[in-house]
Enzyme design. Structure first.
Site, PDB file in Angstrom:
ATOM      1  CB  SER A  28      -0.921   0.039   1.226  1.00 60.05           C
ATOM      2  OG  SER A  28      -1.699   1.228   1.216  1.00 60.05           O
ATOM      3  CE  LYS A  44      -2.767  -2.779  -0.233  1.00 60.33           C
ATOM      4  NZ  LYS A  44      -3.728  -2.682  -1.315  1.00 60.33           N
ATOM      5  CG  HIS A  64      -4.711  -1.064   4.038  1.00 60.32           C
ATOM      6  ND1 HIS A  64      -4.964  -0.568   2.767  1.00 60.32           N
ATOM      7  CD2 HIS A  64      -3.867  -0.174   4.620  1.00 60.32           C
ATOM      8  CE1 HIS A  64      -4.320   0.569   2.602  1.00 60.32           C
ATOM      9  NE2 HIS A  64      -3.641   0.831   3.708  1.00 60.32           N
ATOM     10  CG  ASN A  65      -7.078  -2.070  -0.290  1.00 60.44           C
ATOM     11  OD1 ASN A  65      -6.084  -1.731   0.366  1.00 60.44           O
ATOM     12  ND2 ASN A  65      -7.003  -2.339  -1.573  1.00 60.44           N
ATOM     13  CD  GLU A 103      -7.363   2.929   0.119  1.00 57.99           C
ATOM     14  OE1 GLU A 103      -7.672   3.074  -1.085  1.00 57.99           O
ATOM     15  OE2 GLU A 103      -6.339   2.322   0.496  1.00 57.99           O
TER      16      GLU A 103
END
Length: 483
Positions: free
Chosen positions: A142, A196, A199-200, A203
């Site tokens: 990222s 990940k 995480h997105n 986000e």
């Protein structure tokens, strides 16, 4: 390390490259340059020769980067054990490249998938390649283009032994913060890509919440682009909201479109795209039984935005309030800030809860505090308050939910009235705030000892004999409701 070998003319020695990158889109190029800058000569390969030629003639000129033009030449150019980073489109393309590489590799060689692959695909690839005496790491990366070049946050998963083989490289190329590089061993199998993915998802939540705050500031208060930039720049100086996304938002409002002379953001079509990781996060949460309403609202927000033509037509037929907020503007801006921060806490709490459940379900053994630490630099959701999240898990590794951490609990208790007032105003003005609302609903549901699902259970038993539990007796019960 292999000894240098003689070149074809027998006069000069040729050393092999320490690291390989396949895929020279912007992220692949930038990661290759990052690796090279940190002392590891790189071999590169791209399916399109023109891409490789352009890279070598421009950005890679004069650097320790070796261009190759077939996979055989690429593999041969690398010292053993080989370390090969794939930066190709997630899905079938990754499998295709792996299938082409496998016959060319030797025992102990490693493939690293640095794309946004679905964690279940990574689980499968780890098992397949380990069975062939090869190593495979699924590594979330990222930071966008700038992060890839200057230091991303990286989330590698696979065997610990495989991670140990690349640790010297990834700790050098990662973003560096006050307590170390923004990379750590995440866990086995597809743990890196799972983290990940979440995480997105977080986000997505962050970006939707910021968009809703912008909508309120612009349409309830009538702030122009200069005032919007000033508000977000001021928010970025606070401990609560200091972050990459708030910083770039302040900058976005300052950009003037050269074609029209108007703020560029106002010339951009209000239909947001997505590449799937947010949706995957929602699907995984549903499968694991974890509530992530803020992230779900963010995904739905992007989907609804894509109905542009339908919304234009509906706007001619469906009416609602059009009034502006007529109270104290400065006070309301501060309340929006508080609502944004409280909602942000809820979004991260949901993401952390999802990772905690996945860790137990998939035996990932995730360290949530360490994950928060490596998100402090390089990545898109980097923010000052990640220090507080790390501290919360350091103090209580078994914390069931961030809302119960003393720091965050007190923050919301102190600011919830402002948060509620923002939603009242939003509803009265007809301005949709789905992520703000979902966050407050999450907080209100989590803080209640009793919820109305006792009625849901009665209904399920009524029409389907699904049984129910009682608050005063052990066991399961069924009632003949019509007798």
């Amino acid at each position: 390390m292999e000894k240098p070998r003689l070149s074809a003319d027998k006069k000069t020695y040729m050393t092999k490259q320490k690291f390989g990158v396949i895929g020279l889109a912007v992220m692949g190029e930038n990661l290759a340059l990052n690796v090279e800058r940190n002392g590891f000569p790189v071999a590169v390969y791209n399916r399109s020769r023109e891409k490789t030629d352009a890279f070598m003639a421009n950005r890679a000129q004069g650097k320790q980067v070796k261009a190759t033009f077939s996979l055989e030449e690429f593999v041969e150019s690398l010292e053993r054990p080989r370390r090969i980073l794939l930066m190709v489109k997630a899905g079938k393309a990754v499998d295709a490249v792996i299938d082409q590489l496998k016959p060319l590799l030797q025992e102990g060689d490693m493939i690293i998938d640095g794309g946004n692959s679905l964690f279940e695909d990574t689980d499968r690839r780890v098992a397949d390649l380990e069975a062939s005496n090869l190593s495979f790491i699924g590594m979330g990366v990222s930071g966008g283009e700038e992060g890839a070049l200057n230091g991303p946050s990286m989330m590698p998963g696979g065997t610990k032994e495989a991670y140990d083989e690349i640790e010297a490289i990834v700790t050098k190329i990662a973003a560096q913060v006050d307590d170390g590089p923004c990379v750590t061993y995440i866990g086995p199998k597809g743990a890196g890509h799972y983290v990940k993915m979440v995480h997105n998802g977080i986000e997505y939540g962050d970006m939707q919440l910021i968009a809703e705050a912008y909508d309120l500031l612009q349409n309830a208060l009538g702030l122009d682009h200069n005032q919007l930039s000033e508000v977000f720049a001021e928010w970025n100086t606070t401990d609560e909201l200091n972050s990459f996304l708030i910083e770039i938002t302040a900058n976005i409002f300052k950009k003037i479109d050269p074609d029209t002379g108007k703020p560029l953001v106002n010339q951009i079509l209000d239909a947001a795209g997505q590449k799937g990781t947010g949706r995957w996060t929602v699907v995984s949460a549903l499968e694991l039984g974890v509530a992530i309403p803020t992230i779900t609202a963010a995904v739905n927000g992007r989907i609804t935005s894509s109905y542009k033509e339908e919304r234009i037509a509906a706007s001619q037929q469906l009416s609602g309030p059009i009034a502006k907020y007529d109270g104290d503007a400065k006070a309301f801006i501060n309340k929006i800030r508080d609502a944004l921060y409280c909602s942000k806490i809820c979004s991260y709490a949901q993401g952390m809860a999802l990772m905690g459940k996945a860790s137990a379900e998939f035996d990932y053994n995730l360290d949530l505090g360490e994950i928060a630490r490596i998100w402090k630099g390089g990545c898109i959701i980097r923010a000052g308050f990640l220090n507080k999240i790390k501290q919360a898990y350091d103090e209580n590794p078994n914390l069931p939910n961030l809302l119960l951490a003393p720091e965050f609990k007190q923050t919301i208790l102190d600011r919830q009235q402002a948060w509620r007032e923002v939603l009242v105003v939003s509803n009265s003005l007809g301005l949709p705030v789905p992520a703000f609302s979902a966050s407050l609903d999450y907080f209100d549901s989590y803080r209640r000892a009793t919820l109305p699902q006792n009625l849901t259970q009665a209904q399920r038993d009524y029409f389907g004999a699904h049984t129910y539990k009682r608050i005063d007796k052990e066991g399961s019960f069924h009632t003949e409701w019509t007798s």
